[in-house]
Write a protein that holds these residues in place. Structure first.
Motif, PDB file in Angstrom:
ATOM      1  N   LEU A 159       0.800  -1.232   0.000  1.00  0.00           N
ATOM      2  CA  LEU A 159       0.000   0.000   0.000  1.00  0.00           C
ATOM      3  C   LEU A 159       0.836   1.288   0.000  1.00  0.00           C
ATOM      4  O   LEU A 159       0.441   2.266  -0.645  1.00  0.00           O
ATOM      5  CB  LEU A 159      -0.962  -0.010   1.189  1.00  0.00           C
ATOM      6  N   PRO A 160       1.985   1.347   0.715  1.00  0.00           N
ATOM      7  CA  PRO A 160       2.780   2.584   0.645  1.00  0.00           C
ATOM      8  C   PRO A 160       3.186   2.957  -0.775  1.00  0.00           C
ATOM      9  O   PRO A 160       3.088   4.128  -1.165  1.00  0.00           O
ATOM     10  CB  PRO A 160       3.998   2.258   1.516  1.00  0.00           C
TER      11      PRO A 160
ATOM     12  N   SER B 163       1.664   2.121  -3.513  1.00  0.00           N
ATOM     13  CA  SER B 163       0.457   2.519  -4.237  1.00  0.00           C
ATOM     14  C   SER B 163       0.135   3.986  -3.974  1.00  0.00           C
ATOM     15  O   SER B 163      -0.228   4.729  -4.898  1.00  0.00           O
ATOM     16  CB  SER B 163      -0.729   1.640  -3.818  1.00  0.00           C
ATOM     17  N   SER B 164       0.279   4.411  -2.724  1.00  0.00           N
ATOM     18  CA  SER B 164      -0.006   5.805  -2.382  1.00  0.00           C
ATOM     19  C   SER B 164       0.997   6.749  -3.031  1.00  0.00           C
ATOM     20  O   SER B 164       0.627   7.812  -3.547  1.00  0.00           O
ATOM     21  CB  SER B 164       0.022   5.980  -0.858  1.00  0.00           C
TER      22      SER B 164
ATOM     23  N   ARG C 274       0.284   7.031  -6.702  1.00  0.00           N
ATOM     24  CA  ARG C 274      -0.907   7.844  -6.937  1.00  0.00           C
ATOM     25  C   ARG C 274      -0.567   9.337  -6.913  1.00  0.00           C
ATOM     26  O   ARG C 274      -1.072  10.115  -7.717  1.00  0.00           O
ATOM     27  CB  ARG C 274      -1.964   7.529  -5.883  1.00  0.00           C
ATOM     28  N   VAL C 275       0.317   9.720  -5.980  1.00  0.00           N
ATOM     29  CA  VAL C 275       0.728  11.119  -5.893  1.00  0.00           C
ATOM     30  C   VAL C 275       1.551  11.520  -7.116  1.00  0.00           C
ATOM     31  O   VAL C 275       1.353  12.598  -7.697  1.00  0.00           O
ATOM     32  CB  VAL C 275       1.536  11.358  -4.599  1.00  0.00           C
TER      33      VAL C 275
ATOM     34  N   SER D 105      -0.675  11.914 -10.124  1.00  0.00           N
ATOM     35  CA  SER D 105      -1.813  12.828  -9.992  1.00  0.00           C
ATOM     36  C   SER D 105      -1.863  13.930 -11.053  1.00  0.00           C
ATOM     37  O   SER D 105      -2.954  14.276 -11.526  1.00  0.00           O
ATOM     38  CB  SER D 105      -1.838  13.442  -8.586  1.00  0.00           C
TER      39      SER D 105
ATOM     40  N   LYS E 250      -5.136  -1.339  -8.732  1.00  0.00           N
ATOM     41  CA  LYS E 250      -4.287  -1.208  -7.546  1.00  0.00           C
ATOM     42  C   LYS E 250      -3.803  -2.570  -7.072  1.00  0.00           C
ATOM     43  O   LYS E 250      -2.618  -2.749  -6.749  1.00  0.00           O
ATOM     44  CB  LYS E 250      -5.065  -0.513  -6.422  1.00  0.00           C
TER      45      LYS E 250
END
Length: 262
Positions: free
Chosen positions: A137-138, A140-141, A144-145, A148, A188
């Protein structure tokens, strides 16, 4: 070790191979009073009795495994009556299996194996664990940033602008627009799985498997994107894919370097 292996074999036989679909449906329909539930428990009991005949010194441990299996399955069936979504049922299945395996490991390690739990705190183990956690998950975040700025640009394209969710739009042979919905959070989860696989392959020295994974994704993913006739979205997915693989490769190489230092 033999005891642990026998317990795992008995578990997978009892929960999957020797449990027909009719028993599963009976459990979820009639609950703890169903014949399917008790047939399932009887199957596990029989398998554990067979292990007990081979290893008579582990009777108490086998009894603990059987009782824990009854409790875990009973709790699962009870909670499932309050769950309606498919996602919740999937999580309950995963937790059910996880708890069964944990009980088996605890019982086996405390009866037949001498396991040094301090090994789990070794720097090498913690480094590998950190790599797996970071690439889930880290990462993935972070991706995403990074993506963006491109996300807004892609969302404003004529094809994707019509939907509030990520969907792939393609065109039929006569030129009419055809909408093909993707799985919720499918991208994801695919990204997380591919990063974890790349990380694992590199750690075990299987670079050829990494190349195969990249090729396989290219064939399945970019074939569909080309049919979509949306260059911006294709480039967006390509950037995300390269970043995802890049994260996994860089993290694996960094962990390998750190392992040589500890």
């Amino acid at each position: 070790m033999n005891f642990l292996l026998l317990l795992l074999i008995a578990h997978f036989l009892g929960d999957f191979v020797l449990q027909p679909t009719s028993w599963v449906k009976s459990k979820f329909k009639d609950g703890l009073s169903s014949s399917g539930f008790w047939k399932h428990i009887a199957t596990h009991a029989l398998l554990l009795v067979l292990i007990g005949l081979m290893l008579p010194n582990y009777t108490l441990a086998l009894a603990i495994v059987l009782v824990s299996h009854i409790i875990i399955d009973a709790l699962k069936i009870s909670f499932l009556s309050f769950l309606n979504s498919d996602t919740s049922k999937i999580y309950s299945f995963i937790l059910d299996q996880l708890f069964h395996i944990i009980v088996i490991l605890i019982v086996a390690f405390n009866t037949s194996l001498s396991f040094n739990w301090e090994l789990l705190l070794e720097p090498s183990v913690l480094l590998v664990l950190l790599g797996y956690i970071f690439l889930s998950l880290p990462s993935s975040s972070i991706l995403r940033v990074i993506l963006s700025p491109y996300t807004k640009e892609v969302e404003n394209t004529p094809i994707l602008k019509k939907s509030n969710h990520w969907k792939s739009f393609f065109f039929s042979e006569d030129g009419d627009e055809v909408e093909q919905k993707s799985l919720k959070n499918g991208g994801k989860h695919i990204g997380i799985i591919e990063r974890l696989l790349v990380f694992t392959f590199i750690l075990i020295g299987q670079w050829s498997a990494v190349g195969f994974l990249i090729t396989a994704k290219s064939v399945f993913r970019f074939g569909d994107l080309n049919q979509g006739k949306n260059r911006q979205f294709t480039e967006y997915v390509l950037i995300g894919t390269l970043l995802s693989f890049g994260f996994a490769i860089f993290t694996a190489l960094l962990v390998q370097f750190a392992l040589r230092l500890v």
